[in-house]
Each structure stands twice: as C-alpha cells, then as structure tokens.
Design a protein around this motif. Structure first.
Motif, PDB file in Angstrom:
ATOM      1  N   GLU A   1       0.815  -1.229   0.000  1.00 35.31           N
ATOM      2  CA  GLU A   1       0.000   0.000   0.000  1.00 35.31           C
ATOM      3  C   GLU A   1       0.843   1.271   0.000  1.00 35.31           C
ATOM      4  O   GLU A   1       0.404   2.295  -0.494  1.00 35.31           O
ATOM      5  CB  GLU A   1      -0.890   0.068   1.244  1.00 35.31           C
TER       6      GLU A   1
ATOM      7  N   SER B   1       3.445   3.417  -4.908  1.00 32.64           N
ATOM      8  CA  SER B   1       2.554   3.833  -5.991  1.00 32.64           C
ATOM      9  C   SER B   1       2.709   2.843  -7.150  1.00 32.64           C
ATOM     10  O   SER B   1       3.640   2.029  -7.173  1.00 32.64           O
ATOM     11  CB  SER B   1       2.926   5.233  -6.470  1.00 32.64           C
ATOM     12  N   GLU B   2       1.817   2.932  -8.118  1.00 31.52           N
ATOM     13  CA  GLU B   2       1.904   2.080  -9.299  1.00 31.52           C
ATOM     14  C   GLU B   2       3.230   2.307 -10.026  1.00 31.52           C
ATOM     15  O   GLU B   2       3.895   1.356 -10.453  1.00 31.52           O
ATOM     16  CB  GLU B   2       0.728   2.351 -10.236  1.00 31.52           C
TER      17      GLU B   2
ATOM     18  N   ALA C   1      -0.542   3.633  -3.052  1.00 35.38           N
ATOM     19  CA  ALA C   1      -0.294   5.047  -2.775  1.00 35.38           C
ATOM     20  C   ALA C   1      -0.448   5.834  -4.071  1.00 35.38           C
ATOM     21  O   ALA C   1      -0.271   5.302  -5.154  1.00 35.38           O
ATOM     22  CB  ALA C   1       1.107   5.226  -2.197  1.00 35.38           C
ATOM     23  N   ARG C   2      -0.737   7.099  -3.934  1.00 38.72           N
ATOM     24  CA  ARG C   2      -0.814   7.967  -5.122  1.00 38.72           C
ATOM     25  C   ARG C   2       0.595   8.261  -5.614  1.00 38.72           C
ATOM     26  O   ARG C   2       1.536   8.287  -4.843  1.00 38.72           O
ATOM     27  CB  ARG C   2      -1.504   9.288  -4.773  1.00 38.72           C
ATOM     28  N   ASP C   3       0.726   8.489  -6.929  1.00 34.39           N
ATOM     29  CA  ASP C   3       2.036   8.850  -7.480  1.00 34.39           C
ATOM     30  C   ASP C   3       2.538  10.111  -6.798  1.00 34.39           C
ATOM     31  O   ASP C   3       1.775  11.038  -6.552  1.00 34.39           O
ATOM     32  CB  ASP C   3       1.940   9.071  -8.999  1.00 34.39           C
ATOM     33  N   ARG C   4       3.829  10.123  -6.549  1.00 37.12           N
ATOM     34  CA  ARG C   4       4.415  11.265  -5.816  1.00 37.12           C
ATOM     35  C   ARG C   4       5.077  12.216  -6.758  1.00 37.12           C
ATOM     36  O   ARG C   4       5.505  11.988  -7.781  1.00 37.12           O
ATOM     37  CB  ARG C   4       5.436  10.750  -4.816  1.00 37.12           C
TER      38      ARG C   4
ATOM     39  N   SER D   1      -5.934   0.548  -1.436  1.00 31.78           N
ATOM     40  CA  SER D   1      -5.383   0.886  -2.743  1.00 31.78           C
ATOM     41  C   SER D   1      -3.895   1.210  -2.617  1.00 31.78           C
ATOM     42  O   SER D   1      -3.372   1.349  -1.514  1.00 31.78           O
ATOM     43  CB  SER D   1      -6.120   2.081  -3.346  1.00 31.78           C
TER      44      SER D   1
ATOM     45  N   LYS E   1      -3.353  -4.640  -7.385  1.00 34.59           N
ATOM     46  CA  LYS E   1      -4.424  -3.650  -7.236  1.00 34.59           C
ATOM     47  C   LYS E   1      -5.769  -4.321  -6.961  1.00 34.59           C
ATOM     48  O   LYS E   1      -6.538  -3.871  -6.103  1.00 34.59           O
ATOM     49  CB  LYS E   1      -4.508  -2.759  -8.490  1.00 34.59           C
TER      50      LYS E   1
END
Length: 73
Positions: free
Chosen positions: A37, A40-41, A70-73, A68, A59
């Motif tokens: 988690e 990110s992808e 992590a969001r892209d950083r 989900s 996913k």
C-alpha cells in the motif's frame, strides 16, 4: 475435519503476481500485501520483475480489501 485447501492469509502477497515480482518486492523488504500500500503504481513498475500484470493483480487484491496503492508522488 480440516479442509485440504490452503487458504492464503489475508496479508500474504497474491500468488498470481509471479515469482519475479515476488522476488522484486522481497528485495525492497515487502513480503505482505499490506506493505505494498505504501508504494505507488509507478514505484512498483520501476522494480525489475514487476510488470503490468503483477500490478493489476496487486491492485485487485488491495481493492478486494477496500485498500489501494499510494498515489504517485
């Protein structure tokens, strides 16, 4: 009578990701689904051995748990 089918622990990595992806995740200290988690992808795809199929399986497994990546950083 105990069941003969092995149930995968909820925190285990999904078996459908394949051995190269499992090794790639282990190389960065990840052995459980809940640890994925934090990535990110894009970070997953940057690991040698992790491809789009493995990311999709991860996913889907996370979504089944209401979680989900992590969001892209």
């Amino acid at each position: 009578m105990p069941s003969k089918t092995k149930e995968q622990p909820v925190s285990a990595l999904p078996k459908g990701i394949g051995k190269p992806a499992t090794r790639a995740l282990a190389s960065v200290g990840i052995s459980r689904l809940d640890q994925v988690e934090r990535l990110s992808e894009a970070e997953l795809l940057a690991l040698h051995g992790v491809g789009p199929k493995a990311v999709g399986v991860i996913k889907a497994a996370l979504e089944a748990l209401g979680k989900s990546l992590a969001r892209d950083r």
